[in-house]
Design an enzyme around this catalytic site. Structure first.
Site, PDB file in Angstrom:
ATOM      1  N   ASP A  80       0.352  -1.262   0.106  1.00 16.46           N
ATOM      2  CA  ASP A  80       0.411   0.248  -0.224  1.00 16.46           C
ATOM      3  C   ASP A  80       0.627   1.322  -0.213  1.00 16.46           C
ATOM      4  OD1 ASP A  80      -2.865   0.356  -0.296  1.00 16.46           O
ATOM      5  OD2 ASP A  80      -3.135   0.577   1.792  1.00 16.46           O
ATOM      6  N   ASP A 115      -8.939  -2.230   2.100  1.00 19.06           N
ATOM      7  CA  ASP A 115      -8.299  -1.288   3.341  1.00 19.06           C
ATOM      8  C   ASP A 115      -9.977  -2.008   4.412  1.00 19.06           C
ATOM      9  OD1 ASP A 115      -6.702   0.213   2.289  1.00 19.06           O
ATOM     10  OD2 ASP A 115      -8.145   1.529   1.662  1.00 19.06           O
TER      11      ASP A 115
END
Length: 343
Positions: A198, A239
């Site tokens: 990420d 997420d």
């Protein structure tokens, strides 16, 4: 447990529909929606039998690389092909996938109001010209597929944010419910890998943000804002799902030991804190943030601190759902053999 899950379901449904009738702060909406989705998915993941398929350490190590390859492929597709063409193909794909996910999400609620034989009698349908391929389903699944088809058709035709969110929430809930990390070691490996993934794709390349803006499919939740320049705040489904399956593992660990919601609470609190940190930093710098940068350390940190405080690091690390699944299968096989001998 069921009553808590029902309350969370109602709260999530109300929060999803709320922006239609009232102004909801998008930051608060992101935090509450994501947290409730994880909560619902975690409780739905608790089942009488452990998952038959679990992720191995090798799969967890490869996952960030596979994800990177897919992300880069999408970036190149959007760069060299027509964006409308790519999104049209993806819409068809997510139309089918959305029906399956939304139907599976609604099925437990629908089954309670249908005759028992509708839930139990299996219908087998063979594909024309491909007799070896068949699909098995129940009448209740057909009923559940009706609203799923409606919402998918609505999304495909209008691309309304509410239809997008309903499908996205279904994907999240099903992902958390069905996926199993197997052990906390595997979970730590996966979260650590995606933590780096990420950060790299958000901070060091334009790929992640570019794909998120170009990808017109329910892979992100949209939260309406009052800003015409930026009409929606976004949160990627990853997420929610990735930390969610780790938090769900903590809940199943508690249930396996007969200690309800002990480490689940600390892991879930870590997720909420990480999400809040993401929103705070995003608003402070007015720039997109890799949510896993804050969520991963928070979830693992809260859970680790709790088990260290209780002196239960060893049983937590020794927990392995794949072994539990194998033992349950062996016990069921032995029961079957015993019954055959009795007959």
């Amino acid at each position: 447990m069921k009553s808590v899950e029902r309350i969370a379901n109602v709260a999530l449904a109300g929060l999803t529909l709320a922006p239609l009738v009232m102004k909801v702060d998008p930051n608060l909406n992101v935090i509450l929606t994501a947290s409730l989705t994880v909560f619902v998915g975690c409780y739905r993941s608790v089942k009488p039998t452990p998952p038959s398929e679990t992720m191995s350490n090798e799969h967890a190590m490869r996952f960030p690389f596979v994800g990177s390859a897919m992300l880069l492929s999408l970036f190149l597709l959007f760069k060299f092909l027509s964006k409308d063409l790519v999104n049209a193909v993806l819409t068809c794909y997510f139309f089918v996938l959305g029906i399956v996910a939304l139907s599976a999400t609604l099925l437990p609620a629908i089954k309670r109001y249908l005759p028992t034989h509708w839930n139990q009698d299996i219908i087998s349908w063979h594909f024309p010209y491909f007799r070896s391929l068949d699909v098995e389903f129940t009448r209740s699944q057909i009923v559940a597929a009706i609203p799923g088809t409606f919402f998918c058709a609505w999304y495909a035709s209008q691309k309304h944010w509410l239809a997008n969110n309903i499908l996205g929430l279904s994907f999240c809930i099903q992902g958390i419910e069905m996926l199993s990390l197997g052990s906390f070691k595997t979970g730590a490996i996966l979260l650590a890998g995606l933590f780096v993934y990420d950060i790299f794709w958000v901070f060091f390349t334009p790929v992640m943000v570019s794909v998120a803006k170009s990808f017109d499919a329910p892979i992100k939740l949209l939260f309406p804002t009052a800003d015409t320049a930026r009409p929606y705040s976004m949160l990627g489904l990853g997420d929610i799902v990735i930390p969610g399956i780790f938090v769900a593992l903590a809940l199943r660990f508690d249930v396996s030991r007969g200690k309800h919601s002990r480490y689940f609470r600390s892991a879930f609190l870590g997720y909420v804190v990480g999400l809040v940190l993401t929103i705070v930093v995003m608003n402070w710098f007015q720039a997109a943030q890799p949510a896993l940068l804050y969520i991963v350390p928070s979830v693992i940190g809260f859970l680790a601190a709790h088990c260290i405080w209780n002196g239960e690091v060893k049983p937590l690390l020794a927990f392995d759902e794949s072994k539990a699944a194998n033992s349950s299968e062996e016990s069921s096989d032995s029961d079957t053999n015993t019954s055959k001998k009795v007959e």
